[in-house]
Design a protein around this motif. Structure first.
Motif, PDB file in Angstrom:
ATOM      1  N   THR A 232      14.230  33.938  -5.660  1.00  0.00           N
ATOM      2  CA  THR A 232      13.571  34.077  -6.931  1.00  0.00           C
ATOM      3  C   THR A 232      12.907  35.552  -6.617  1.00  0.00           C
ATOM      4  OG1 THR A 232      12.793  31.818  -7.175  1.00  0.00           O
ATOM      5  CG2 THR A 232      11.962  33.453  -8.609  1.00  0.00           C
ATOM      6  N   PRO A 233      13.072  36.364  -7.656  1.00  0.00           N
ATOM      7  CA  PRO A 233      12.668  37.873  -7.555  1.00  0.00           C
ATOM      8  C   PRO A 233      11.159  37.696  -7.560  1.00  0.00           C
ATOM      9  CG  PRO A 233      14.172  37.742  -9.259  1.00  0.00           C
ATOM     10  CD  PRO A 233      14.094  36.428  -8.964  1.00  0.00           C
ATOM     11  N   ALA A 234      10.686  38.829  -6.898  1.00  0.00           N
ATOM     12  CA  ALA A 234       8.988  38.703  -6.555  1.00  0.00           C
ATOM     13  C   ALA A 234       8.058  38.799  -7.989  1.00  0.00           C
ATOM     14  CB  ALA A 234       8.579  39.949  -5.785  1.00  0.00           C
ATOM     15  N   ASP A 235       8.880  39.664  -9.007  1.00  0.00           N
ATOM     16  CA  ASP A 235       8.184  39.615 -10.071  1.00  0.00           C
ATOM     17  C   ASP A 235       8.103  38.152 -10.781  1.00  0.00           C
ATOM     18  OD1 ASP A 235       7.614  42.589 -10.772  1.00  0.00           O
ATOM     19  OD2 ASP A 235       9.949  42.630 -10.426  1.00  0.00           O
ATOM     20  N   GLN A 236       9.213  37.588 -10.732  1.00  0.00           N
ATOM     21  CA  GLN A 236       9.202  36.123 -11.247  1.00  0.00           C
ATOM     22  C   GLN A 236       8.316  35.190 -10.289  1.00  0.00           C
ATOM     23  OE1 GLN A 236      13.047  34.116 -12.107  1.00  0.00           O
ATOM     24  NE2 GLN A 236      13.914  36.040 -12.753  1.00  0.00           N
ATOM     25  N   LEU A 237       8.148  35.291  -9.193  1.00  0.00           N
ATOM     26  CA  LEU A 237       7.240  34.552  -8.346  1.00  0.00           C
ATOM     27  C   LEU A 237       5.833  34.737  -8.716  1.00  0.00           C
ATOM     28  CD1 LEU A 237       8.609  34.976  -4.820  1.00  0.00           C
ATOM     29  CD2 LEU A 237       8.807  32.867  -6.277  1.00  0.00           C
ATOM     30  N   LEU A 238       5.459  35.810  -9.140  1.00  0.00           N
ATOM     31  CA  LEU A 238       4.401  36.197  -9.684  1.00  0.00           C
ATOM     32  C   LEU A 238       3.887  35.610 -10.984  1.00  0.00           C
ATOM     33  CD1 LEU A 238       1.361  37.830  -9.626  1.00  0.00           C
ATOM     34  CD2 LEU A 238       2.643  39.825 -10.712  1.00  0.00           C
ATOM     35  N   GLN A 239       4.865  35.657 -11.897  1.00  0.00           N
ATOM     36  CA  GLN A 239       4.725  35.147 -13.235  1.00  0.00           C
ATOM     37  C   GLN A 239       4.814  33.525 -13.422  1.00  0.00           C
ATOM     38  OE1 GLN A 239       3.918  37.051 -15.859  1.00  0.00           O
ATOM     39  NE2 GLN A 239       3.966  38.910 -14.953  1.00  0.00           N
ATOM     40  N   MET A 240       5.107  32.986 -12.090  1.00  0.00           N
ATOM     41  CA  MET A 240       5.527  31.407 -12.605  1.00  0.00           C
ATOM     42  C   MET A 240       4.286  30.702 -12.886  1.00  0.00           C
ATOM     43  SD  MET A 240       7.787  29.946  -9.450  1.00  0.00           S
ATOM     44  CE  MET A 240       6.450  29.948  -8.263  1.00  0.00           C
ATOM     45  N   ASP A 241       3.323  30.804 -12.416  1.00  0.00           N
ATOM     46  CA  ASP A 241       1.911  30.119 -12.896  1.00  0.00           C
ATOM     47  C   ASP A 241       0.987  31.409 -12.981  1.00  0.00           C
ATOM     48  OD1 ASP A 241      -0.198  28.651 -13.669  1.00  0.00           O
ATOM     49  OD2 ASP A 241      -0.184  27.341 -11.873  1.00  0.00           O
ATOM     50  N   TYR A 242       0.828  32.086 -14.065  1.00  0.00           N
ATOM     51  CA  TYR A 242       0.174  33.369 -14.201  1.00  0.00           C
ATOM     52  C   TYR A 242      -0.711  33.427 -15.464  1.00  0.00           C
ATOM     53  CZ  TYR A 242      -0.567  38.294 -14.327  1.00  0.00           C
ATOM     54  OH  TYR A 242      -0.968  39.709 -14.465  1.00  0.00           O
ATOM     55  N   LYS A 243      -1.834  33.682 -15.649  1.00  0.00           N
ATOM     56  CA  LYS A 243      -2.395  33.592 -16.875  1.00  0.00           C
ATOM     57  C   LYS A 243      -3.645  35.168 -16.769  1.00  0.00           C
ATOM     58  CE  LYS A 243      -2.563  28.679 -17.768  1.00  0.00           C
ATOM     59  NZ  LYS A 243      -3.228  27.503 -17.664  1.00  0.00           N
ATOM     60  N   VAL A 244      -3.506  35.638 -18.055  1.00  0.00           N
ATOM     61  CA  VAL A 244      -4.451  36.613 -18.037  1.00  0.00           C
ATOM     62  C   VAL A 244      -5.732  36.281 -18.740  1.00  0.00           C
ATOM     63  CG1 VAL A 244      -4.837  38.969 -19.267  1.00  0.00           C
ATOM     64  CG2 VAL A 244      -2.676  38.215 -18.359  1.00  0.00           C
ATOM     65  N   PHE A 245      -7.080  36.676 -18.071  1.00  0.00           N
ATOM     66  CA  PHE A 245      -8.184  36.088 -18.515  1.00  0.00           C
ATOM     67  C   PHE A 245      -9.148  37.498 -18.918  1.00  0.00           C
ATOM     68  CE2 PHE A 245      -6.416  32.955 -15.723  1.00  0.00           C
ATOM     69  CZ  PHE A 245      -7.092  31.641 -16.486  1.00  0.00           C
ATOM     70  N   PRO A 246      -9.863  37.157 -19.642  1.00  0.00           N
ATOM     71  CA  PRO A 246     -10.937  38.386 -20.004  1.00  0.00           C
ATOM     72  C   PRO A 246     -12.076  37.985 -19.323  1.00  0.00           C
ATOM     73  CG  PRO A 246     -10.798  36.929 -22.030  1.00  0.00           C
ATOM     74  CD  PRO A 246      -9.900  36.462 -20.898  1.00  0.00           C
ATOM     75  N   PHE A 247     -12.683  39.044 -18.447  1.00  0.00           N
ATOM     76  CA  PHE A 247     -13.938  39.002 -17.834  1.00  0.00           C
ATOM     77  C   PHE A 247     -15.048  40.010 -18.279  1.00  0.00           C
ATOM     78  CE2 PHE A 247     -11.160  37.060 -14.470  1.00  0.00           C
ATOM     79  CZ  PHE A 247     -11.726  35.538 -14.630  1.00  0.00           C
ATOM     80  N   GLY A 248     -16.176  39.378 -18.258  1.00  0.00           N
ATOM     81  CA  GLY A 248     -17.326  40.340 -18.380  1.00  0.00           C
ATOM     82  C   GLY A 248     -17.456  41.170 -19.596  1.00  0.00           C
ATOM     83  N   ALA A 249     -18.709  41.903 -19.896  1.00  0.00           N
ATOM     84  CA  ALA A 249     -19.057  42.269 -21.217  1.00  0.00           C
ATOM     85  C   ALA A 249     -18.183  43.386 -21.451  1.00  0.00           C
ATOM     86  CB  ALA A 249     -20.577  42.575 -21.137  1.00  0.00           C
ATOM     87  N   ASP A 250     -17.831  44.088 -20.488  1.00  0.00           N
ATOM     88  CA  ASP A 250     -16.936  45.491 -20.736  1.00  0.00           C
ATOM     89  C   ASP A 250     -15.382  45.333 -21.076  1.00  0.00           C
ATOM     90  OD1 ASP A 250     -16.437  44.496 -18.077  1.00  0.00           O
ATOM     91  OD2 ASP A 250     -16.598  46.512 -17.233  1.00  0.00           O
ATOM     92  N   GLY A 251     -15.075  43.864 -21.267  1.00  0.00           N
ATOM     93  CA  GLY A 251     -13.744  43.370 -21.715  1.00  0.00           C
ATOM     94  C   GLY A 251     -12.557  43.624 -20.551  1.00  0.00           C
ATOM     95  N   GLN A 252     -13.282  43.596 -19.351  1.00  0.00           N
ATOM     96  CA  GLN A 252     -11.913  43.828 -18.365  1.00  0.00           C
ATOM     97  C   GLN A 252     -10.934  42.613 -18.527  1.00  0.00           C
ATOM     98  OE1 GLN A 252     -13.182  43.913 -14.128  1.00  0.00           O
ATOM     99  NE2 GLN A 252     -15.123  45.065 -14.895  1.00  0.00           N
ATOM    100  N   ARG A 253      -9.595  42.846 -18.281  1.00  0.00           N
ATOM    101  CA  ARG A 253      -8.616  41.760 -18.380  1.00  0.00           C
ATOM    102  C   ARG A 253      -7.851  41.595 -16.945  1.00  0.00           C
ATOM    103  NH1 ARG A 253      -4.494  43.602 -20.767  1.00  0.00           N
ATOM    104  NH2 ARG A 253      -3.473  41.756 -21.516  1.00  0.00           N
ATOM    105  N   TRP A 254      -8.110  40.299 -16.427  1.00  0.00           N
ATOM    106  CA  TRP A 254      -7.378  40.274 -14.982  1.00  0.00           C
ATOM    107  C   TRP A 254      -6.460  39.231 -15.126  1.00  0.00           C
ATOM    108  CZ3 TRP A 254      -9.884  41.171  -9.909  1.00  0.00           C
ATOM    109  CH2 TRP A 254     -10.803  42.010  -9.720  1.00  0.00           C
ATOM    110  N   GLY A 255      -5.321  39.683 -14.170  1.00  0.00           N
ATOM    111  CA  GLY A 255      -4.152  38.778 -14.246  1.00  0.00           C
ATOM    112  C   GLY A 255      -4.324  37.603 -13.028  1.00  0.00           C
TER     113      GLY A 255
END
Lengths: 312, 312
Positions: free
Chosen positions: A192-215
């Motif tokens: 499985t390509p590394a990009d797919q491995l990363l995305q297999m169980d992957y969610k983006v979350f908003p954090f903090g008052a300054d609207g940061q987005r973390w994967g």
């Protein structure tokens, strides 16, 4: 017709709960069809093949105003694009409530359980409906998957009881043996390509008052050695994703299912600083040891949320 | 301790559902206490006196992080100030989902029913718990109140079945006679100041992409003549409220329960224009005839939402 689907980057619960809930709604007089929002992982493929259940069709968009039922998620960032323009009539979920709104009163069912499927079993019982063997097998598989066979701290007594109730209906005598087969299938990542491995169980979350987005990605595996063998390409994939999606940070937790540990890949100093401040975990050779924090939902995300909230 | 409460400007459902749900949670092992966020109206006072139930204490604020259970509402504008800083662990509601979020997975129960109490009865049945006569009387009263004894278009078959099930437990033989007593109590407005009349059943709604806020009041009465006899002071109270709270518009619907009609007070040209465009209803002598639209939730708010959404 109501389209039923779980989250993007589907896991076993997201796919099987869509199948089970669509059948339950249909038995209750709501015409419903199950879909998926992405490729099933190897564990889910194993579960569906063993069950003799076809993979549900892929859904990529729907006309505005279409009626939809969400399972195993509720946040727009984890759902079909344009969710705000759709008519959400039903939700069955076990996550915290995010930015979901409904345009009309809807049927929403959230409980703090280890798995959506545990709640689906309750819905069958409340409706006085028998559980079909196929649905029993799918629900049982989802619960074993989401709770890592009861290892995850998200596990509740109701999840354990549900598996005990479902196993004989599903015709599964050796639940632990079956779980091991599921986890082995999940850990068989081949080329499985590394990009797919990363995305297999992957969610983006908003954090903090300054609207940061973390994967935040997770790889649950019985074979962490394989994943760490591919560490350089995974770190490269994380850096590419961070750049491409304009994220503040990306983390990839490698969860050793059998030993119940979490060693997390840290692609840059930005993430290393946050991981040190939030978890007290230093990063060495691009890896931070997060100890027994094997649940993203219950352990990793709340700690990060508290960290960013404290930043003001 | 979990604080259980319904919305600001409480109606009978908001107060009785807090009482019933607090007792249900307590029976299920969650220490819970019922509160109210405002003064009970005359109908609610009648119901509580008849039931021998004390009025729950008034709640005005809670320390950040306190655990709360919401009944009969979910939007922050209709709840305790600072809701976002509280820990919402339970919600039982029959309204559309607004801006609610939870910091942890929670127990949320929403169904498109005529009344929160109908859902509370389901929760008793699902838990296999008997319904006590006091709770039966409170739930029955809430359903009759919210559905205007099944006249409202929000009424569902489950609301009717719930009343049929609860009446014998509550010891109420003549349901219609009891409903008439409730509505008479609600209509006995005496010398209530106009500001209080406006606020009795009053909610603020955000409309449109430009963030307009509208105050929408309802007076459900068997004696509309009394209300229209106080029209000038009510219009003055509406204009004061609009100014004081920085609202774009304020409307007060006078719903004739027995004849199932809605004649709405319109305090200025701004509201008259919107009422004409949204409902096709002209305003004459500060009153617009909205016909049989007796449900704010199901008929007035959705029409206004569609109107403002179409404005882009």
């Amino acid at each position: 017709m109501t389209a039923v689907f779980g989250h993007l980057n589907p896991d076993t619960d997201a796919i099987t709960s869509a199948l089970v809930y669509a059948r339950l709604l249909s038995r209750q007089g709501v015409t419903a069809t199950a879909y998926r929002l992405g490729e099933p992982n190897n564990e889910t493929r194993f579960v569906l093949v063993q069950a003799g259940q076809e993979v549900p069709p892929l859904l990529t968009d729907l006309p505005a105003g279409s009626e939809v039922a969400l399972v195993d998620h509720n946040e727009s960032a984890q759902s079909l694009p344009g969710l705000a323009e759709l008519s959400v009539t039903h939700v069955v979920d076990h996550h915290k409530l995010g930015d979901l709104t409904t345009s009309q009163p809807a049927t929403l069912r959230f409980e703090p359980l280890g798995c959506t499927a545990t709640l689906l079993l309750k819905l069958h019982r409340e409706a006085g409906l028998t559980v079909e063997p196929l649905d029993a097998r799918l629900m049982l598989s989802a619960i074993l998957s989401d709770t890592l066979e009861f290892r995850s701290p998200t596990t509740t007594a109701q999840d354990r009881e549900a598996v005990a109730f479902l196993a004989p209906i599903a015709g599964i005598d050796d639940v632990t043996g079956y779980a091991m087969q599921m986890f082995a299938a999940k850990s068989d990542l081949g080329d499985t390509p590394a990009d797919q491995l990363l995305q297999m169980d992957y969610k983006v979350f908003p954090f903090g008052a300054d609207g940061q987005r973390w994967g935040l990605g997770v790889i649950e595996t019985t074979n962490p050695g394989y994943v760490f063998g591919r560490q350089p390409e995974l770190l490269e994939a994380m850096r590419r994703e961070k750049e491409a999606s304009g994220l503040t940070g990306v983390l990839l937790s490698v969860v050793d299912i059998l030993n119940e540990t979490n060693r997390t890949l840290v692609p840059s100093g930005t993430e290393a600083q946050v991981v040190q401040a939030a978890f007290g975990a230093p990063t060495a050779d691009d890896v931070a040891d997060l100890g027994a924090r094997i649940s993203r939902k219950k352990q990793v995300v709340p700690t990060l949320e508290a960290h960013f909230a404290a930043q003001g």
